[in-house]
Structures are given as structure tokens and as C-alpha cells.
Design an enzyme around this catalytic site. Structure first.
Site, PDB file in Angstrom:
ATOM      1  N   ARG A 128      36.253  61.148  74.323  1.00 51.52           N
ATOM      2  CA  ARG A 128      36.678  62.426  73.759  1.00 51.52           C
ATOM      3  C   ARG A 128      37.704  62.217  72.645  1.00 51.52           C
ATOM      4  NH1 ARG A 128      37.760  65.136  78.377  1.00 51.52           N
ATOM      5  NH2 ARG A 128      40.006  64.901  78.243  1.00 51.52           N
TER       6      ARG A 128
ATOM      7  N   TYR B 213      32.522  73.351  89.237  1.00 52.44           N
ATOM      8  CA  TYR B 213      31.850  72.057  89.199  1.00 52.44           C
ATOM      9  C   TYR B 213      30.444  72.164  89.773  1.00 52.44           C
ATOM     10  CZ  TYR B 213      31.005  67.048  89.846  1.00 52.44           C
ATOM     11  OH  TYR B 213      30.465  65.788  89.800  1.00 52.44           O
TER      12      TYR B 213
ATOM     13  N   LYS C 204      27.126  71.533  87.417  1.00 48.78           N
ATOM     14  CA  LYS C 204      26.221  70.418  87.698  1.00 48.78           C
ATOM     15  C   LYS C 204      24.824  70.923  88.064  1.00 48.78           C
ATOM     16  CE  LYS C 204      27.256  66.696  87.393  1.00 48.78           C
ATOM     17  NZ  LYS C 204      27.339  65.825  86.193  1.00 48.78           N
TER      18      LYS C 204
ATOM     19  N   ALA D 278      29.208  62.199  80.749  1.00 47.07           N
ATOM     20  CA  ALA D 278      30.323  63.090  80.425  1.00 47.07           C
ATOM     21  C   ALA D 278      30.072  64.476  81.015  1.00 47.07           C
ATOM     22  CB  ALA D 278      30.490  63.192  78.913  1.00 47.07           C
ATOM     23  N   THR D 279      31.086  65.040  81.635  1.00 48.48           N
ATOM     24  CA  THR D 279      30.941  66.390  82.187  1.00 48.48           C
ATOM     25  C   THR D 279      32.281  67.105  82.073  1.00 48.48           C
ATOM     26  OG1 THR D 279      30.109  67.664  84.081  1.00 48.48           O
ATOM     27  CG2 THR D 279      31.537  65.805  84.591  1.00 48.48           C
TER      28      THR D 279
ATOM     29  N   ASP E 267      32.907  65.027  71.930  1.00 55.03           N
ATOM     30  CA  ASP E 267      33.442  65.926  72.957  1.00 55.03           C
ATOM     31  C   ASP E 267      32.356  66.918  73.354  1.00 55.03           C
ATOM     32  OD1 ASP E 267      34.849  67.799  74.470  1.00 55.03           O
ATOM     33  OD2 ASP E 267      36.604  67.770  73.173  1.00 55.03           O
TER      34      ASP E 267
END
Length: 335
Positions: free
Chosen positions: A36, A168, A172, A84-85, A63
């Protein structure tokens, strides 16, 4: 030996990603890793400190909240591993209203960048078992087993939840469905829904997942509530060693017949059983009774898709716990 395959790993300094990047470099792959912020010397230094990083690792700044930035990183790569999350929402000048929108928007932009590259053949998305709850849609109970047909109902509330954990699970679930929708449309897609990961780290501190896994040992009520959230969401807690997670990603990358959705965990256990394993591995640890709650649930782990294709797990539940405790001792989180 140097391998011709070039791999992009997003979120390259994260817990799972840094472990994977290190392994790929050791095995001869050329790696494009995104961060990032390339001004973060601790993360840049971690990755540049790996063997062969000077010749086979290239870092890119990208990012999720500016997903078009990933286009440069995927150029020339044959495989993209999207790890990346977004875990925290940034309101400033954001085109997204929450982490779920950011996760889905990031997936769309990255996959479309892969398609434009004309080199990327496969994208591997590091998913989470939080997207595979065996809860029935009406919330009346759990199905008999957990497998790749299970999707987390997004209309229910869960015990031990909070805004962050809900966000989250939502992000997801929605992001995995989004990336799978591209499968066969000019690119192969693999999603690996990983259980709670422990066992080791190459970072200076233990990860949030490992902290939750051994929360009963370190007497951490906040992390224990995360463990219990997972147990309420998933009936029991799927767990997996970071080395098995890394091998599952490389197996999916190297084998063209691996395609579609997979769950990735070598054990499916109750939090009370995790407490028993902790005490078996470290007999001097005393776990408060409030951190031992037996749900009496008997839901089974029904996923064998990875194993049926030839993948083999090397670490059972006891070894995952033992290695996590040793790692916490080494770092200083467990005395």
C-alpha cells in the site's frame, strides 16, 4: 533454479503473503509484490531482506482503495495471487462506502487488469472460511457438514460479532463470489477459503489469526471473542498451518487442473478442544474456566476437493497448536 513463471502477489507484506513471497523466491520464481505504501520501510525492508530479492523481486505501490494501481504490477505475470483485503474502511475521498464495496471493487479491477494484460492465465484469490458458514439460511441451526457448497448467509446476526467482524465476513463472501463469476471468461480462477491460520511467522509479531488461535493460552479476552465468533459462524473452528496454506497456493498455481472453489483447513475443532491441545503442549499453562466453553456441536468437515486433486496436508491440529505456541514464545507474547 530460476523458473520462467512470473507471479504477482498483492498485499505482499501481509502475514500470509510475506510467507508465500519468501517461498516463491526460494523456489526460483520472479515475484511482483504490491504494498500500500512503498515508503513503509519496515514492510519494504522485510521483503527486500529475503534471499534472491535483489534479483527476482520487484515491488509496486498499489492500494485496494485505488484499484487501478494494480495494473502495472500484473503486467507480464502469468499468475496473480490476490491476498490484499481491506480490514479498515477509509472514508477520505473514498469511492466506496465500506470494506465490502472496496473488496468487491478491488477484485473487479484486478481481474479486469489481468484480462487486459494478455499474459495472466490464472488468478488465485485468498478467501476465508468465514464465507462458508454451514448455518441454514433461516438461522434455525447448522447443516450436517461444511464443504464448498456452503455460503455464509448475510441476513443473520452472529453471537460474539461486532462491526469489524461482520464487515470482514461480508467482504470476504461478496468478494469471493465476485471473483468466481469471472471463472472461464478468459481466465482461470481459484479461490482458497483458508481456516484460522497459525504455526509460524516471518513477521516481528504474531498475526491476528494466530493470536485468536492461542487466545486461551495468552489469556486474551478480545482475541478469544474472535475465536468464539468463528465457532458460532462455522459450528466449529477450521484451522490450518501457514506452511500448508503456502503449499496450497503453490499447488494451485503449478497445477492447471486446479480450478474453482476450495476450502483449505486440515482440522475442524471446537474451541474447548483447542484449549485441551494447548494444555497438552504446554502443561504449565492454566486456562481460566471462562475461556473453555464446549458447544457440543457435531458438524463435520466435508471438504476433500483439494486432497482429491492430489494435495496433502502435513500438519494436524496438535502440530498447528504446538508450533503456534513456540512461535509466540519466540516473539515474546507467551512466557
Amino acid at each position: 533454479m530460476e523458473k520462467k513463471l512470473k507471479v504477482c502477489v498483492t498485499g505482499g507484506a501481509g502475514y500470509l503473503a510475506s510467507f508465500l513471497v519468501n517461498q516463491l523466491l526460494q523456489r526460483g520464481y520472479t515475484v511482483h509484490a504490491t504494498l500500500r505504501n512503498l515508503g513503509d520501510e519496515s514492510k519494504v525492508g522485510l521483503l527486500k531482506g529475503f534471499d534472491h530479492a535483489d534479483t527476482r523481486l520487484k515491488l509496486f505501490e498499489a492500494d485496494i482503495y485505488n484499484p487501478d494501481e494494480f495494473g502495472y504490477a500484473v503486467e507480464g505475470c502469468e499468475v496473480v495471487v490476490h491476498m490484499a483485503t481491506p480490514l479498515q474502511h477509509y472514508n477520505n475521498n473514498s469511492q466506496y462506502k465500506n470494506t465490502s464495496e472496496a473488496a468487491v471493487g478491488g477484485v473487479k479491477s484486478i481481474v479486469e487488469g489481468c484480462l487486459r494484460s494478455n499474459t495472466v492465465k490464472k488468478i488465485i484469490y485468498t478467501a476465508s472460511v468465514v464465507a462458508a458458514s454451514p448455518l441454514k439460511d433461516d438461522g434455525s441451526g447448522y447443516k450436517d457438514s461444511v464443504d464448498e457448497t456452503c455460503w455464509t448467509p448475510l441476513n443473520l446476526s452472529y453471537q460474539y460479532s461486532n462491526e469489524s467482524l461482520d464487515g470482514y465476513a461480508y467482504s470476504k463472501t461478496l468478494a469471493e463470489k465476485e471473483v468466481l463469476s469471472y471463472n472461464g471468461r478468459g481466465i482461470e480462477v481459484v479461490t482458497l477459503g483458508c481456516g484460522l491460520v497459525g504455526g509460524d511467522t516471518i513477521q516481528p509479531s504474531i498475526s491476528e489469526s494466530m493470536a485468536a488461535l492461542i487466545s486461551q493460552a495468552i489469556n486474551d479476552g478480545l482475541r478469544y471473542s474472535v475465536l468464539r465468533f468463528l465457532e458460532e459462524l462455522l459450528a466449529k473452528v477450521p484451522i490450518v498451518h501457514i506452511q500448508d496454506v503456502t503449499e496450497a497456493h503453490i499447488f494451485s498455481m503449478e497445477n492447471s487442473h486446479v480450478n474453482g472453489r476450495f476450502l483449505c483447513a486440515s482440522a475442524f475443532t471446537k474451541s474447548a478442544e483447542i484449549a485441551s491441545l494447548i494444555q497438552k503442549c504446554e502443561q504449565n499453562i492454566s486456562i481460566p474456566q471462562g475461556f473453555i466453553e464446549d458447544t457440543k456441536r457435531e458438524t463435520r468437515w466435508g471438504s476433500r476437493k483439494l486432497e482429491d486433486l492430489g494435495f496433502q496436508y502435513k500438519f494436524d491440529a496438535e502440530k498447528i497448536i504446538e508450533d503456534s505456541l513456540l512461535c509466540a514464545k519466540r516473539i515474546g507474547d507467551l512466557i
